[in-house]
Design a protein around this motif. Structure first.
Motif, PDB file in Angstrom:
ATOM      1  N   HIS A   1       1.170  -1.182  -0.250  1.00  0.00           N
ATOM      2  CA  HIS A   1      -0.118  -0.432   0.292  1.00  0.00           C
ATOM      3  C   HIS A   1       0.803   1.430  -0.084  1.00  0.00           C
ATOM      4  N   ASP A   2       0.638   2.406  -0.515  1.00  0.00           N
ATOM      5  CA  ASP A   2       1.416   3.994  -0.296  1.00  0.00           C
ATOM      6  C   ASP A   2       2.031   3.890   0.835  1.00  0.00           C
ATOM      7  N   LEU A   3       2.745   4.464   0.765  1.00  0.00           N
ATOM      8  CA  LEU A   3       3.212   5.120   2.060  1.00  0.00           C
ATOM      9  C   LEU A   3       3.990   6.596   2.075  1.00  0.00           C
ATOM     10  N   LEU A   4       4.860   6.963   0.294  1.00  0.00           N
ATOM     11  CA  LEU A   4       4.480   8.122   0.565  1.00  0.00           C
ATOM     12  C   LEU A   4       3.541   8.250  -0.795  1.00  0.00           C
ATOM     13  N   LYS A   5       2.833   9.539  -0.900  1.00  0.00           N
ATOM     14  CA  LYS A   5       2.212   9.480  -2.099  1.00  0.00           C
ATOM     15  C   LYS A   5       1.876  11.144  -2.720  1.00  0.00           C
ATOM     16  N   LEU A   6       2.969  11.811  -3.777  1.00  0.00           N
ATOM     17  CA  LEU A   6       3.246  13.235  -3.883  1.00  0.00           C
ATOM     18  C   LEU A   6       1.884  13.151  -5.136  1.00  0.00           C
ATOM     19  N   GLU A   7       1.345  14.010  -5.155  1.00  0.00           N
ATOM     20  CA  GLU A   7      -0.379  14.304  -6.277  1.00  0.00           C
ATOM     21  C   GLU A   7      -0.024  15.890  -5.891  1.00  0.00           C
ATOM     22  N   GLY A   8       0.945  16.292  -7.475  1.00  0.00           N
ATOM     23  CA  GLY A   8       1.159  17.593  -8.252  1.00  0.00           C
ATOM     24  C   GLY A   8       1.379  18.888  -7.127  1.00  0.00           C
ATOM     25  N   VAL A   9       2.858  18.591  -7.079  1.00  0.00           N
ATOM     26  CA  VAL A   9       3.165  19.305  -6.205  1.00  0.00           C
ATOM     27  C   VAL A   9       4.384  20.118  -7.282  1.00  0.00           C
ATOM     28  N   ARG A  10       4.890  21.210  -7.049  1.00  0.00           N
ATOM     29  CA  ARG A  10       5.593  21.927  -7.673  1.00  0.00           C
ATOM     30  C   ARG A  10       5.830  23.242  -6.590  1.00  0.00           C
TER      31      ARG A  10
ATOM     32  N   PHE B   1       1.366  13.069   1.006  1.00  0.00           N
ATOM     33  CA  PHE B   1       1.257  12.548   2.014  1.00  0.00           C
ATOM     34  C   PHE B   1       1.743  11.482   2.527  1.00  0.00           C
ATOM     35  N   PHE B   2       2.142  11.468   3.757  1.00  0.00           N
ATOM     36  CA  PHE B   2       2.952  10.230   4.386  1.00  0.00           C
ATOM     37  C   PHE B   2       2.949   9.724   5.513  1.00  0.00           C
ATOM     38  N   GLU B   3       2.276   8.010   5.284  1.00  0.00           N
ATOM     39  CA  GLU B   3       1.745   7.988   6.089  1.00  0.00           C
ATOM     40  C   GLU B   3       0.799   8.484   7.088  1.00  0.00           C
ATOM     41  N   GLY B   4      -0.175   8.546   5.841  1.00  0.00           N
ATOM     42  CA  GLY B   4      -2.188   9.227   6.024  1.00  0.00           C
ATOM     43  C   GLY B   4      -1.345  10.889   6.337  1.00  0.00           C
ATOM     44  N   ARG B   5       0.152  11.529   6.303  1.00  0.00           N
ATOM     45  CA  ARG B   5      -0.214  12.855   7.079  1.00  0.00           C
ATOM     46  C   ARG B   5      -0.255  13.556   5.458  1.00  0.00           C
ATOM     47  N   ASP B   6      -0.551  14.522   5.026  1.00  0.00           N
ATOM     48  CA  ASP B   6       0.194  15.855   5.013  1.00  0.00           C
ATOM     49  C   ASP B   6       0.769  16.685   5.421  1.00  0.00           C
ATOM     50  N   LEU B   7       2.862  15.658   4.440  1.00  0.00           N
ATOM     51  CA  LEU B   7       3.883  16.291   4.607  1.00  0.00           C
ATOM     52  C   LEU B   7       3.287  18.671   5.061  1.00  0.00           C
ATOM     53  N   THR B   8       2.739  18.678   4.039  1.00  0.00           N
ATOM     54  CA  THR B   8       3.013  19.938   3.362  1.00  0.00           C
ATOM     55  C   THR B   8       2.422  21.083   5.216  1.00  0.00           C
ATOM     56  N   LEU B   9       1.291  20.454   5.927  1.00  0.00           N
ATOM     57  CA  LEU B   9       0.293  20.889   6.463  1.00  0.00           C
ATOM     58  C   LEU B   9       1.655  20.640   7.759  1.00  0.00           C
TER      59      LEU B   9
ATOM     60  N   MET C   1       7.256  18.461  12.045  1.00  0.00           N
ATOM     61  CA  MET C   1       8.017  18.304  10.721  1.00  0.00           C
ATOM     62  C   MET C   1       9.279  17.481  11.264  1.00  0.00           C
ATOM     63  N   GLU C   2      10.299  17.681  12.652  1.00  0.00           N
ATOM     64  CA  GLU C   2      11.337  17.658  12.896  1.00  0.00           C
ATOM     65  C   GLU C   2      11.203  16.209  12.846  1.00  0.00           C
ATOM     66  N   ASN C   3      10.494  16.162  13.859  1.00  0.00           N
ATOM     67  CA  ASN C   3       9.884  15.070  14.562  1.00  0.00           C
ATOM     68  C   ASN C   3      10.048  13.701  13.665  1.00  0.00           C
ATOM     69  N   VAL C   4       9.496  13.848  12.008  1.00  0.00           N
ATOM     70  CA  VAL C   4       9.565  13.133  10.972  1.00  0.00           C
ATOM     71  C   VAL C   4      10.943  12.810  10.436  1.00  0.00           C
TER      72      VAL C   4
END
Length: 326
Positions: free
Chosen positions: A7-16, A75-83, A89-92
């Motif tokens: 299953h998806d662990l990491l998913k990028l959607e339209g990253v610019r 999205f990484f492990e279900g969370r949007d890292l950009t948010l 993020m330091e903990n990730v």
């Protein structure tokens, strides 16, 4: 969140990700989308300047100023890292996502012993005691192939070879048993024998730790030996995603075909080498339409005016090329 195998662990959607300069805005990563599944090695391939490293730094939220992620979701492990907040993020980083950078000498601190640099990541993300951190660091040194971990622990980076320094970076990247490791050109400037050892080590770590890997390289030989799926980048865009076995048999994008035709393969794959005509465009001077069209042997009129959308070709296979219009 528990991610099941496959299953998806990491998913990028339209990253610019863009660089904001005084006189212009440079889109270093433009509308990039792909996913990485649990337990796989996903290869990201392209020439220098294609946006591979900036894509990795975008995932890590480490893009250098004046660059900024301006659009898309990661999205990484279900969370949007950009948010995430800076602290979240330091903990990730380090704990859930490890990264092996391109230059081992510049990535390691020259004034600290290598054992202390491994211990630093453990101290930041675990509750281990000083003794436990030292023991864990020695265990990691042994795990990445050092026969005398006690001796290596007290050495400084300049006392190690390039391959040994790369092993230290790998030890740091896997110290907290992350679910994803990003390896950015992990064998740059290494001799062939050492390159083979490092790649074998990475493959063993993925299978042994049940982690996933984003393997960034310009070397198609590496992807052929290690990758599960592959994404091809050109001028900041991802132009093809394919299953590795299918990619080497039947690449989809004309740029991919050009890359394969320009590589020397082992015995049994003899052919006349062909260079891709022209040069990679500067990101500040991109052509209209498909960014590859000035170099493409199969260019059509529509390619020059409109950037192609994504065309699905098969399972895990898509391409941005008008040759695949219905």
């Amino acid at each position: 969140m528990v991610i099941q195998e496959g299953h998806d662990l990491l998913k990028l959607e339209g990253v610019r990700t863009s660089f904001f300069l005084d006189s212009s805005v440079i889109r270093a990563v433009d509308n990039v989308s792909f996913d990485i599944r649990k337990g796989e090695i996903f290869g990201l391939v392209g020439e220098s300047g294609s946006g591979k490293t900036i894509t990795a730094l975008s995932i890590m939220r480490l893009v250098p100023p004046p660059a900024k992620i301006v659009e898309g979701k990661i999205f990484f492990e279900g969370r949007d890292l950009t948010l995430l907040t800076v602290k979240e993020m330091e903990n990730v980083r380090g704990a859930r996502i490890g990264m092996v950078f391109q230059e081992p000498m510049s990535s390691l601190n020259p004034v600290f012993r290598v054992g202390d640099q491994i211990g630093e990541i453990l101290s930041a993300h675990t509750n281990l005691s000083n003794k436990e951190i030292r023991n864990k660091s020695l265990e990691l040194l042994k795990q990445v192939g050092f026969d005398e971990p006690d001796r290596r622990y007290v050495q400084y980076p300049h006392q190690l070879s390039g391959g040994q320094r790369q092993r230290i970076l790998i030890a740091i990247a896997i110290a907290c048993n992350p679910s994803l490791v990003i390896a950015d050109e992990p064998t740059t400037a290494l001799d062939v024998a050492t390159e083979g050892q490092i790649l074998s080590l990475l493959q063993d770590l993925v299978s042994g730790h049940r982690m996933s890997m984003l393997l960034i390289t310009h070397n198609l030989h590496i992807i052929r030996g290690l990758g599960t799926r592959v994404g091809i980048m050109y001028a900041g865009r991802m132009v093809e995603q394919n299953v590795v076995a299918d990619f080497f048999q039947k690449p989809l994008h004309p740029y991919s075909t050009g890359l394969l035709d320009s590589v020397v393969w082992l015995k049994g794959h003899e052919k006349r080498l062909k260079a891709i005509p022209g040069a990679v465009p500067r990101l500040s001077e991109l052509p209209s339409g498909c960014k590859f069209h000035p170099r493409c042997p199969r260019v059509m009129a529509i390619c020059k005016g409109e950037e192609p959308p994504m065309f699905t070709v098969g399972d895990d296979q898509w391409v941005k090329c008008y040759l695949y219009r219905n």
